[in-house]
Write a protein that holds these residues in place. Structure first.
Motif, PDB file in Angstrom:
ATOM      1  N   GLU A   1       0.666  -4.160   1.856  1.00 51.71           N
ATOM      2  CA  GLU A   1       2.088  -4.707   2.071  1.00 51.71           C
ATOM      3  C   GLU A   1       3.045  -4.078   1.150  1.00 51.71           C
ATOM      4  N   LYS A   2       2.699  -3.700   0.017  1.00 54.76           N
ATOM      5  CA  LYS A   2       3.548  -3.207  -0.868  1.00 54.76           C
ATOM      6  C   LYS A   2       3.929  -1.719  -0.695  1.00 54.76           C
ATOM      7  N   GLN A   3       2.834  -1.159  -0.045  1.00 52.65           N
ATOM      8  CA  GLN A   3       3.032   0.491   0.319  1.00 52.65           C
ATOM      9  C   GLN A   3       1.860   0.776   1.005  1.00 52.65           C
ATOM     10  N   GLY A   4       1.965   2.078   2.274  1.00 53.99           N
ATOM     11  CA  GLY A   4       0.683   2.668   2.563  1.00 53.99           C
ATOM     12  C   GLY A   4       0.244   3.333   1.727  1.00 53.99           C
ATOM     13  N   SER A   5      -1.174   3.541   1.760  1.00 52.93           N
ATOM     14  CA  SER A   5      -1.973   4.159   0.713  1.00 52.93           C
ATOM     15  C   SER A   5      -3.239   4.872   1.295  1.00 52.93           C
ATOM     16  N   HIS A   6      -3.794   5.691   0.703  1.00 54.84           N
ATOM     17  CA  HIS A   6      -5.167   6.250   0.701  1.00 54.84           C
ATOM     18  C   HIS A   6      -6.176   5.277   0.346  1.00 54.84           C
ATOM     19  N   GLY A   7      -7.454   5.104   0.744  1.00 48.33           N
ATOM     20  CA  GLY A   7      -8.387   4.486   0.342  1.00 48.33           C
ATOM     21  C   GLY A   7      -8.599   4.824  -1.201  1.00 48.33           C
ATOM     22  N   TYR A   8      -8.540   5.786  -1.711  1.00 49.88           N
ATOM     23  CA  TYR A   8      -8.863   6.139  -3.219  1.00 49.88           C
ATOM     24  C   TYR A   8      -7.557   5.446  -3.885  1.00 49.88           C
TER      25      TYR A   8
END
Length: 172
Positions: free
Chosen positions: A7-14
């Motif tokens: 929700e805070k920001q899109g991210s990579h799994g890592y």
């Protein structure tokens, strides 16, 4: 928790693994074998969308994911609180196991956890008092329930009146 982080920001799994590791002060670092299948489930559920950035996948919360998270907000926050508590508890135990003296702040709080040693002692005393009544009769259990209900009510009232008294007598 993954949805709340996304929700805070899109991210990579890592990055999500790293965020959970940091939030727990190193206490909990989920493996890729836990996070990526969970992200796959969230994608299948329609709560996250996945896009490719080279060899990496980037996960973003969808509108459906935002709505689902809204309905689960309290639960997600409780999970973060549990992780935070476990992290502080591990820091407390590490200090004890290493024989390190506690560094106390100006209000007597342990600088590693923020906890007053007296609060930790009271938690331990409560657990011990309850353990002594493991084989209590139903009547005694009912008395324990009444005591614990009142205690929980008083503690919950702290959320409504931070820093203030929860005693009805002092509200005159």
């Amino acid at each position: 928790m993954l949805l709340a982080l996304l929700e805070k920001q899109g991210s990579h799994g890592y990055d999500l693994i790293k965020a959970l590791d940091e939030l727990s002060n190193g206490y909990y670092k989920p493996s890729p074998g836990v996070v990526y299948p969970a992200l796959g489930h969230l994608e299948t559920s329609g709560w996250v969308a996945c896009s490719r950035e080279g060899a990496k996948k980037r996960y973003e919360l969808t509108t459906a994911g935002t709505e689902h998270l809204r309905t689960q907000h309290t639960r997600a926050q409780l999970l973060f609180k549990r992780l935070q508590h476990a992290s502080k508890r591990m820091a407390w135990l590490r200090q004890a196991m290493d024989g390190q003296p506690r560094e106390l702040g100006p209000e007597g709080e342990d600088l590693a956890t923020g906890w007053l040693p007296e609060l930790v002692d009271m938690r331990r005393a409560l657990r011990m008092a309850l353990m002594k009544h493991t084989d209590a009769t139903p009547a005694t259990q009912r008395r324990l329930i009444a005591i614990l209900q009142q205690t929980v009510k008083s503690i919950a009232a702290l959320d409504e009146n931070p820093g203030g008294s929860t005693s009805p007598a002092t509200k005159e």
